[in-house]
Design a protein around this motif. Structure first.
Motif, short mmCIF file in Angstrom:
data_model
loop_
_atom_site.label_atom_id
_atom_site.label_comp_id
_atom_site.label_asym_id
_atom_site.label_seq_id
_atom_site.Cartn_x
_atom_site.Cartn_y
_atom_site.Cartn_z
N GLN A 1 79.88 24.28 -33.98
CA GLN A 1 78.45 24.58 -34.02
C GLN A 1 77.93 24.39 -35.45
O GLN A 1 78.62 24.74 -36.39
CB GLN A 1 78.21 26.01 -33.59
CG GLN A 1 76.77 26.46 -33.68
CD GLN A 1 76.62 27.87 -33.18
OE1 GLN A 1 76.46 28.08 -31.99
NE2 GLN A 1 76.69 28.84 -34.07
N ILE A 2 76.74 23.84 -35.58
CA ILE A 2 76.03 23.88 -36.84
C ILE A 2 74.82 24.77 -36.62
O ILE A 2 74.21 24.76 -35.55
CB ILE A 2 75.64 22.47 -37.36
CG1 ILE A 2 74.88 21.66 -36.32
CG2 ILE A 2 76.88 21.73 -37.85
CD1 ILE A 2 74.37 20.31 -36.84
N PHE B 1 79.27 26.10 -38.79
CA PHE B 1 78.98 25.72 -40.17
C PHE B 1 77.49 25.86 -40.42
O PHE B 1 76.67 25.45 -39.58
CB PHE B 1 79.40 24.28 -40.46
CG PHE B 1 80.87 23.99 -40.23
CD1 PHE B 1 81.85 24.89 -40.62
CD2 PHE B 1 81.26 22.82 -39.62
CE1 PHE B 1 83.19 24.62 -40.40
CE2 PHE B 1 82.60 22.54 -39.40
CZ PHE B 1 83.58 23.43 -39.80
N ALA B 2 77.13 26.42 -41.56
CA ALA B 2 75.72 26.56 -41.93
C ALA B 2 75.19 25.25 -42.48
O ALA B 2 75.89 24.56 -43.24
CB ALA B 2 75.57 27.67 -42.98
N VAL B 3 73.98 24.90 -42.08
CA VAL B 3 73.29 23.73 -42.61
C VAL B 3 71.87 24.13 -42.97
O VAL B 3 71.33 25.10 -42.43
CB VAL B 3 73.28 22.54 -41.61
CG1 VAL B 3 74.69 22.04 -41.34
CG2 VAL B 3 72.59 22.91 -40.31
N ASP B 4 71.26 23.38 -43.88
CA ASP B 4 69.88 23.67 -44.28
C ASP B 4 68.88 23.19 -43.24
O ASP B 4 67.82 23.78 -43.10
CB ASP B 4 69.57 23.02 -45.63
CG ASP B 4 70.35 23.66 -46.77
OD1 ASP B 4 70.66 24.86 -46.69
OD2 ASP B 4 70.65 22.94 -47.74
N ASP B 5 69.22 22.09 -42.54
CA ASP B 5 68.29 21.49 -41.59
C ASP B 5 69.09 20.94 -40.40
O ASP B 5 69.67 19.86 -40.49
CB ASP B 5 67.50 20.38 -42.28
CG ASP B 5 66.42 19.76 -41.43
OD1 ASP B 5 66.54 19.77 -40.18
OD2 ASP B 5 65.46 19.22 -42.01
N VAL B 6 69.13 21.69 -39.31
CA VAL B 6 69.91 21.28 -38.14
C VAL B 6 69.43 19.94 -37.60
O VAL B 6 70.24 19.08 -37.25
CB VAL B 6 69.87 22.36 -37.03
CG1 VAL B 6 70.37 21.80 -35.70
CG2 VAL B 6 70.70 23.55 -37.41
N THR C 1 68.65 28.12 -35.39
CA THR C 1 68.62 26.91 -34.58
C THR C 1 70.02 26.34 -34.64
O THR C 1 70.61 26.24 -35.73
CB THR C 1 67.60 25.88 -35.13
OG1 THR C 1 66.30 26.50 -35.10
CG2 THR C 1 67.58 24.62 -34.29
N THR C 2 70.58 26.01 -33.48
CA THR C 2 71.96 25.55 -33.43
C THR C 2 72.08 24.23 -32.70
O THR C 2 71.22 23.85 -31.92
CB THR C 2 72.88 26.57 -32.73
OG1 THR C 2 72.50 26.67 -31.35
CG2 THR C 2 72.82 27.93 -33.39
N ALA C 3 73.17 23.53 -32.96
CA ALA C 3 73.59 22.34 -32.22
C ALA C 3 75.11 22.40 -32.17
O ALA C 3 75.75 23.01 -33.04
CB ALA C 3 73.10 21.07 -32.90
#
Length: 130
Positions: free
Chosen positions: A123-124, A80-85, A110-112
């Motif tokens: 994953q984000i 999933f895409a996020v603006d701020d991991v 940058t992933t988590a």
């Protein structure tokens, strides 16, 4: 052609719905009974008419072994895409979400990675800022 629906295999639709709406903050879109299970989808509140995520029962015998193998190898089933991991990691971690990978700089992203409580790693990812 465009992606309309994609799925994540879940071990319990009710538990998945709670996690994906209450914790991840997706919005329930479709909830239609289909015998023992439901056609149960969620969407991003940022794009309510966008791609739906089907919370699909992992009832098929191959599904459980597939999910187990991915988790054993640390492979997320989706991203999933996020603006701020970092901010999303802190928010989710504060809610008790278990992460198998803390935010990690991978160059262009940058992933988590976290456990969705339904048998999957998710994953984000945040695209690198220009």
């Amino acid at each position: 052609m465009r992606i309309n629906v994609t799925s994540v295999l879940v071990d319990d639709q009710d538990k998945a719905l709670r996690f994906y709406t209450e914790i991840l903050k997706f919005t329930e879109k479709t909830n239609v009974p289909l015998g023992k299970f439901r056609w149960l989808t969620v969407v991003s509140p940022e794009d309510p008419d966008g791609t739906e995520l089907l919370l699909e029962p992992d009832d098929h015998p191959a599904a459980k072994s597939y999910k187990t193998a991915l988790v054993a190898d640390g492979i997320p089933c989706t991203s999933f895409a996020v603006d701020d991991v970092q901010a999303e990691y802190l928010r989710l971690h504060g809610l008790g979400v278990h992460f198998t990978q803390e935010p990690t700089d991978m160059g262009p992203v940058t992933t988590a990675v976290f456990d969705d409580t339904c048998g999957n790693l998710i994953q984000i990812a945040q695209a690198a800022r220009a």
